[in-house]
Design a protein around this motif. Structure first.
Motif, mmCIF file in Angstrom:
data_model
loop_
_atom_site.group_PDB
_atom_site.id
_atom_site.type_symbol
_atom_site.label_atom_id
_atom_site.label_comp_id
_atom_site.label_asym_id
_atom_site.label_seq_id
_atom_site.Cartn_x
_atom_site.Cartn_y
_atom_site.Cartn_z
ATOM 1 N N CYS A 59 5.476 36.338 -21.502
ATOM 2 C CA CYS A 59 3.786 36.123 -21.059
ATOM 3 C C CYS A 59 3.403 34.810 -21.182
ATOM 4 O O CYS A 59 3.747 33.588 -21.799
ATOM 5 N N GLU A 70 -0.733 36.252 -18.682
ATOM 6 C CA GLU A 70 -0.219 36.769 -17.661
ATOM 7 C C GLU A 70 1.521 37.452 -18.360
ATOM 8 O O GLU A 70 2.300 36.517 -18.501
ATOM 9 N N GLY A 87 -2.109 30.756 -21.123
ATOM 10 C CA GLY A 87 -3.047 30.657 -19.702
ATOM 11 C C GLY A 87 -4.147 29.388 -20.655
ATOM 12 O O GLY A 87 -4.641 28.891 -19.977
ATOM 13 N N GLY A 90 3.182 39.938 -13.344
ATOM 14 C CA GLY A 90 1.835 38.841 -12.420
ATOM 15 C C GLY A 90 0.531 39.834 -13.137
ATOM 16 O O GLY A 90 -0.456 39.568 -12.920
ATOM 17 N N ASP A 91 1.056 41.105 -13.870
ATOM 18 C CA ASP A 91 -0.418 41.637 -14.496
ATOM 19 C C ASP A 91 -1.085 41.134 -15.645
ATOM 20 O O ASP A 91 -0.436 40.204 -15.964
ATOM 21 N N ARG A 92 -1.813 41.463 -16.371
ATOM 22 C CA ARG A 92 -3.171 40.529 -17.103
ATOM 23 C C ARG A 92 -3.575 41.592 -18.162
ATOM 24 O O ARG A 92 -3.895 42.525 -17.774
ATOM 25 N N ALA A 94 -1.876 43.259 -11.518
ATOM 26 C CA ALA A 94 -1.219 42.603 -10.323
ATOM 27 C C ALA A 94 -1.371 43.008 -8.367
ATOM 28 O O ALA A 94 -0.941 42.135 -7.890
#
Length: 83
Positions: free
Chosen positions: A28, A3, A31, A59-61, A81
């Protein structure tokens, strides 16, 4: 999967070799859960100019793939996101 929590565009001349450096640092959170770690770990992923990061946002993965030398070869949006 990573992320994105920060994006740094790079364009400078290296003091070591005088070569121009262009690319992007993606900061990033990965996670994953790690033994002896509370919270998240973060990484700085350097993407050379040839790796298109222009549409990435906070916020993009993303998923990345590496070449045999351990450098990022591709970075692909998995989840935006923006929704």
């Amino acid at each position: 999967m990573f992320e994105i929590i920060g994006i740094e565009r790079l364009d400078y001349v290296s003091k070591k070799n005088g070569q121009r450096v262009r690319g992007t640092n993606l900061y990033c959170i990965d996670g994953s859960e790690y033994k002896n770690t509370i919270g998240n770990r973060c990484e700085k992923l350097y993407c050379k100019e040839a790796v298109d990061t222009s549409d990435f946002a906070i916020g993009d993965r993303i998923e990345v793939s590496y070449n045999r030398w351990g450098n990022i070869e591709t970075a692909a949006l998995v989840e935006s996101a923006a929704g």
